[in-house]
Write a protein that holds these residues in place. Structure first.
Motif, PDB file in Angstrom:
ATOM      1  N   CYS A  94      -1.079  22.874  26.314  1.00 21.44           N
ATOM      2  CA  CYS A  94      -1.997  21.937  25.657  1.00 21.44           C
ATOM      3  C   CYS A  94      -1.610  20.491  25.950  1.00 21.44           C
ATOM      4  O   CYS A  94      -2.468  19.666  26.280  1.00 21.44           O
ATOM      5  CB  CYS A  94      -1.995  22.197  24.147  1.00 21.44           C
ATOM      6  N   GLU A  95      -0.332  20.186  25.848  1.00 14.56           N
ATOM      7  CA  GLU A  95       0.137  18.831  26.131  1.00 14.56           C
ATOM      8  C   GLU A  95      -0.160  18.447  27.580  1.00 14.56           C
ATOM      9  O   GLU A  95      -0.569  17.319  27.865  1.00 14.56           O
ATOM     10  CB  GLU A  95       1.642  18.728  25.864  1.00 14.56           C
ATOM     11  N   ALA A  96       0.026  19.390  28.485  1.00 16.23           N
ATOM     12  CA  ALA A  96      -0.249  19.109  29.894  1.00 16.23           C
ATOM     13  C   ALA A  96      -1.729  18.851  30.118  1.00 16.23           C
ATOM     14  O   ALA A  96      -2.107  17.957  30.892  1.00 16.23           O
ATOM     15  CB  ALA A  96       0.220  20.282  30.759  1.00 16.23           C
ATOM     16  N   ALA A  97      -2.594  19.613  29.445  1.00 22.12           N
ATOM     17  CA  ALA A  97      -4.037  19.427  29.585  1.00 22.12           C
ATOM     18  C   ALA A  97      -4.462  18.066  29.047  1.00 22.12           C
ATOM     19  O   ALA A  97      -5.284  17.366  29.666  1.00 22.12           O
ATOM     20  CB  ALA A  97      -4.780  20.544  28.858  1.00 22.12           C
ATOM     21  N   LEU A  98      -3.907  17.668  27.902  1.00 20.66           N
ATOM     22  CA  LEU A  98      -4.252  16.368  27.329  1.00 20.66           C
ATOM     23  C   LEU A  98      -3.760  15.229  28.213  1.00 20.66           C
ATOM     24  O   LEU A  98      -4.462  14.219  28.392  1.00 20.66           O
ATOM     25  CB  LEU A  98      -3.659  16.242  25.929  1.00 20.66           C
ATOM     26  N   GLU A  99      -2.568  15.378  28.770  1.00 19.89           N
ATOM     27  CA  GLU A  99      -2.033  14.332  29.652  1.00 19.89           C
ATOM     28  C   GLU A  99      -2.907  14.180  30.890  1.00 19.89           C
ATOM     29  O   GLU A  99      -3.205  13.057  31.324  1.00 19.89           O
ATOM     30  CB  GLU A  99      -0.606  14.674  30.052  1.00 19.89           C
ATOM     31  N   GLN A 100      -3.340  15.318  31.456  1.00 14.73           N
ATOM     32  CA  GLN A 100      -4.192  15.259  32.633  1.00 14.73           C
ATOM     33  C   GLN A 100      -5.536  14.604  32.298  1.00 14.73           C
ATOM     34  O   GLN A 100      -6.042  13.774  33.063  1.00 14.73           O
ATOM     35  CB  GLN A 100      -4.423  16.665  33.181  1.00 14.73           C
ATOM     36  N   LEU A 101      -6.117  14.965  31.151  1.00 13.22           N
ATOM     37  CA  LEU A 101      -7.392  14.373  30.746  1.00 13.22           C
ATOM     38  C   LEU A 101      -7.269  12.861  30.563  1.00 13.22           C
ATOM     39  O   LEU A 101      -8.135  12.097  31.017  1.00 13.22           O
ATOM     40  CB  LEU A 101      -7.860  15.007  29.434  1.00 13.22           C
ATOM     41  N   THR A 108      -8.926   8.482  25.346  1.00 11.06           N
ATOM     42  CA  THR A 108      -8.118   9.227  24.384  1.00 11.06           C
ATOM     43  C   THR A 108      -8.563  10.688  24.359  1.00 11.06           C
ATOM     44  O   THR A 108      -9.746  10.989  24.139  1.00 11.06           O
ATOM     45  CB  THR A 108      -8.253   8.618  22.979  1.00 11.06           C
ATOM     46  N   ALA A 109      -7.616  11.595  24.602  1.00 15.81           N
ATOM     47  CA  ALA A 109      -7.891  13.028  24.653  1.00 15.81           C
ATOM     48  C   ALA A 109      -7.289  13.709  23.425  1.00 15.81           C
ATOM     49  O   ALA A 109      -6.174  13.376  23.009  1.00 15.81           O
ATOM     50  CB  ALA A 109      -7.319  13.636  25.925  1.00 15.81           C
ATOM     51  N   GLN A 110      -8.012  14.666  22.862  1.00 18.39           N
ATOM     52  CA  GLN A 110      -7.572  15.343  21.642  1.00 18.39           C
ATOM     53  C   GLN A 110      -7.783  16.848  21.748  1.00 18.39           C
ATOM     54  O   GLN A 110      -8.722  17.310  22.407  1.00 18.39           O
ATOM     55  CB  GLN A 110      -8.350  14.819  20.427  1.00 18.39           C
ATOM     56  N   PHE A 111      -6.905  17.582  21.077  1.00 22.95           N
ATOM     57  CA  PHE A 111      -7.049  19.029  20.904  1.00 22.95           C
ATOM     58  C   PHE A 111      -7.267  19.257  19.414  1.00 22.95           C
ATOM     59  O   PHE A 111      -6.440  18.834  18.593  1.00 22.95           O
ATOM     60  CB  PHE A 111      -5.793  19.748  21.390  1.00 22.95           C
ATOM     61  N   VAL A 122      -5.029  18.316  16.208  1.00 25.32           N
ATOM     62  CA  VAL A 122      -3.721  18.971  16.298  1.00 25.32           C
ATOM     63  C   VAL A 122      -2.803  18.256  17.280  1.00 25.32           C
ATOM     64  O   VAL A 122      -1.605  18.094  17.033  1.00 25.32           O
ATOM     65  CB  VAL A 122      -3.906  20.445  16.720  1.00 25.32           C
ATOM     66  N   ARG A 123      -3.354  17.828  18.403  1.00 25.62           N
ATOM     67  CA  ARG A 123      -2.590  17.113  19.427  1.00 25.62           C
ATOM     68  C   ARG A 123      -3.467  15.985  19.973  1.00 25.62           C
ATOM     69  O   ARG A 123      -4.688  16.091  20.018  1.00 25.62           O
ATOM     70  CB  ARG A 123      -2.192  18.040  20.585  1.00 25.62           C
ATOM     71  N   MET A 124      -2.827  14.910  20.447  1.00 23.23           N
ATOM     72  CA  MET A 124      -3.582  13.785  20.977  1.00 23.23           C
ATOM     73  C   MET A 124      -2.765  13.064  22.038  1.00 23.23           C
ATOM     74  O   MET A 124      -1.541  12.987  21.943  1.00 23.23           O
ATOM     75  CB  MET A 124      -3.956  12.810  19.852  1.00 23.23           C
ATOM     76  N   ARG A 125      -3.469  12.564  23.039  1.00 18.31           N
ATOM     77  CA  ARG A 125      -2.842  11.702  24.039  1.00 18.31           C
ATOM     78  C   ARG A 125      -3.745  10.477  24.213  1.00 18.31           C
ATOM     79  O   ARG A 125      -4.904  10.613  24.569  1.00 18.31           O
ATOM     80  CB  ARG A 125      -2.689  12.440  25.365  1.00 18.31           C
ATOM     81  N   GLU A 126      -3.198   9.297  23.931  1.00 13.66           N
ATOM     82  CA  GLU A 126      -3.985   8.072  24.060  1.00 13.66           C
ATOM     83  C   GLU A 126      -4.226   7.735  25.522  1.00 13.66           C
ATOM     84  O   GLU A 126      -3.401   8.032  26.387  1.00 13.66           O
ATOM     85  CB  GLU A 126      -3.288   6.907  23.364  1.00 13.66           C
ATOM     86  N   GLY A 127      -5.378   7.097  25.776  1.00 15.77           N
ATOM     87  CA  GLY A 127      -5.707   6.699  27.131  1.00 15.77           C
ATOM     88  C   GLY A 127      -4.996   5.422  27.539  1.00 15.77           C
ATOM     89  O   GLY A 127      -4.253   4.816  26.764  1.00 15.77           O
ATOM     90  N   LEU A 241     -17.450  15.114  31.028  1.00 17.65           N
ATOM     91  CA  LEU A 241     -17.685  16.503  30.652  1.00 17.65           C
ATOM     92  C   LEU A 241     -17.107  17.464  31.692  1.00 17.65           C
ATOM     93  O   LEU A 241     -16.557  18.515  31.335  1.00 17.65           O
ATOM     94  CB  LEU A 241     -19.180  16.750  30.473  1.00 17.65           C
ATOM     95  N   ASP A 242     -17.202  17.131  32.964  1.00 19.84           N
ATOM     96  CA  ASP A 242     -16.602  17.970  34.008  1.00 19.84           C
ATOM     97  C   ASP A 242     -15.091  18.067  33.809  1.00 19.84           C
ATOM     98  O   ASP A 242     -14.507  19.157  33.940  1.00 19.84           O
ATOM     99  CB  ASP A 242     -16.911  17.402  35.396  1.00 19.84           C
ATOM    100  N   CYS A 243     -14.452  16.943  33.512  1.00 17.22           N
ATOM    101  CA  CYS A 243     -13.006  16.941  33.282  1.00 17.22           C
ATOM    102  C   CYS A 243     -12.653  17.810  32.073  1.00 17.22           C
ATOM    103  O   CYS A 243     -11.683  18.583  32.104  1.00 17.22           O
ATOM    104  CB  CYS A 243     -12.503  15.518  33.066  1.00 17.22           C
ATOM    105  N   LEU A 244     -13.423  17.683  31.002  1.00 16.15           N
ATOM    106  CA  LEU A 244     -13.166  18.460  29.797  1.00 16.15           C
ATOM    107  C   LEU A 244     -13.336  19.964  30.042  1.00 16.15           C
ATOM    108  O   LEU A 244     -12.502  20.778  29.623  1.00 16.15           O
ATOM    109  CB  LEU A 244     -14.105  18.023  28.669  1.00 16.15           C
ATOM    110  N   LYS A 245     -14.410  20.330  30.719  1.00 18.05           N
ATOM    111  CA  LYS A 245     -14.672  21.752  30.960  1.00 18.05           C
ATOM    112  C   LYS A 245     -13.574  22.372  31.824  1.00 18.05           C
ATOM    113  O   LYS A 245     -13.147  23.509  31.586  1.00 18.05           O
ATOM    114  CB  LYS A 245     -16.033  21.930  31.618  1.00 18.05           C
ATOM    115  N   LYS A 246     -13.132  21.636  32.820  1.00 18.83           N
ATOM    116  CA  LYS A 246     -12.068  22.142  33.680  1.00 18.83           C
ATOM    117  C   LYS A 246     -10.773  22.338  32.892  1.00 18.83           C
ATOM    118  O   LYS A 246     -10.093  23.366  33.022  1.00 18.83           O
ATOM    119  CB  LYS A 246     -11.835  21.171  34.836  1.00 18.83           C
TER     120      LYS A 246
END
Length: 261
Positions: A94-101, A108-111, A122-127, A241-246
Motif C-alpha cells: 500500500c505504501e509503495a502504491a501511494l508513493e508511486q501515485l 495527495t494520494a490516500q488509501f 488509513v494511509r496517505m502520501r502528500e504530493g 484515473l488511469d494512474c489510480l486504476k493501475k
C-alpha cells in the motif's frame, strides 16, 4: 450450572464490547478524558467504565495523560499495531502504491476504508505541490461527504445503505442536507463506472478521485484516492484515473496476506 456459566460468559463478553467501545470513543475524540466524561458521553454506567478503565490502565492499553485523572490510548496499542503491520505484506504494498501515485501525479494520494459506518483515511502520501492537501489519518468522516463512500457501500442494497448510514450524516459541512435518494443514484453510478469523482463537499478548493480496491468477494474493500486542486484535477482527469486504476489493480486481493518466509 450451565446457566451460571453462560451468564458469566455473557457478562465477560459485554465487558469486552464495552472496553472496545471506550477505546474507539477515545480514538474518535482524539483527546484525553476523565472516566466519568467517557461514561456520560457513551451512555454507560460510571461504575463499569471506571472498572474497565482501571483494567485497561493496568495493561498499558490506556495511559494517564493531561492531569486530573484523564486517560488516553496507551503505547501498547502502538506495539500491537506494529506487530500487525510486521506480519502482513499489504502495508508495504500500500505504501509503495501511494508513493508511486504521488510521484506520478504530484497530488495527495490516500488509501481509505470504512470504519464501522464511517469513512477513514488509513494511509496517505502528500504530493510534491507547494499547495499541500492533507487530512488526519484515522479520523472518522460521514460516508456521504466523500467520493470513496459511494464505492464502499455500493455492494449494499438501497435499503441497506439507508439503514447503514446514520440519517444525520446526510447533513453536509455547510449545513445543507444531501437527499439520500440522490446519494443512492450516485452510488449506483459509481458502481457501474468503477470510479467516482466530484468537487469536494468538505473543501471548496479541491477535486476528489476514488477507485475501488476489490477484495476477494469482488466488492470495494477499500479505495485509492487522489485529492487535487480543483482546476488541476479537472484538467488531468483521465490521466489521474488511469494512474489510480493501475495502482488499484496491483493491490487487488492483497489485504490480509501474511508475509512470506
Amino acid at each position: 450450572m450451565d446457566a451460571i456459566q453462560d451468564e458469566a460468559i455473557g457478562k465477560r463478553a459485554r465487558g469486552l464490547d464495552r472496553a472496545f467501545e471506550i477505546l474507539d470513543f477515545l480514538r474518535q475524540k482524539r483527546q484525553a478524558l476523565k472516566p466519568n466524561e467517557i461514561a456520560a458521553q457513551i451512555g454507560a454506567p460510571r461504575s463499569s467504565v471506571y472498572e474497565l478503565v482501571n483494567l485497561l490502565l493496568s495493561n498499558g492499553i490506556l495511559e494517564f495523560t493531561g492531569g486530573e485523572g484523564r486517560v488516553y490510548l496507551g503505547r501498547k496499542l502502538y506495539f500491537l499495531g506494529a506487530a500487525y503491520e510486521n506480519h502482513f505484506d499489504f502495508t508495504r504494498e500500500c505504501e509503495a502504491a501511494l508513493e508511486q501515485l504521488a510521484d506520478e501525479t504530484r497530488e495527495t494520494a490516500q488509501f481509505c476504508m470504512l470504519d464501522g459506518n464511517k469513512y477513514t483515511v488509513v494511509r496517505m502520501r502528500e504530493g510534491a505541490r507547494p499547495f499541500r492537501i492533507s487530512t488526519d489519518i484515522g479520523q472518522s468522516v460521514p460516508i456521504p461527504w466523500t467520493a470513496s463512500g459511494r464505492l464502499l457501500v455500493a455492494h449494499l442494497s438501497d435499503q441497506e445503505i439507508l439503514n447503514f448510514i446514520p440519517s444525520q450524516d446526510f447533513r453536509l459541512p455547510n449545513g445543507e442536507w444531501l437527499d439520500p435518494q440522490s446519494f443512492i443514484v450516485e452510488v449506483r453510478q459509481a458502481e457501474r463506472e468503477g470510479l467516482f469523482t466530484f468537487n469536494s463537499i468538505v473543501d471548496s478548493f479541491t477535486h476528489c478521485f476514488a477507485v475501488p480496491v476489490r477484495g476477494e468477494e469482488g466488492h470495494a474493500a477499500a479505495t485509492l484516492c487522489l485529492v487535487t486542486p480543483r482546476d488541476d484535477g479537472i484538467a488531468n482527469r483521465d490521466r489521474y484515473l488511469d494512474c489510480l486504476k493501475k495502482a488499484a489493480a496491483g493491490l487487488e486481493h492483497a489485504p490480509a496476506r501474511p508475509k512470506r518466509g
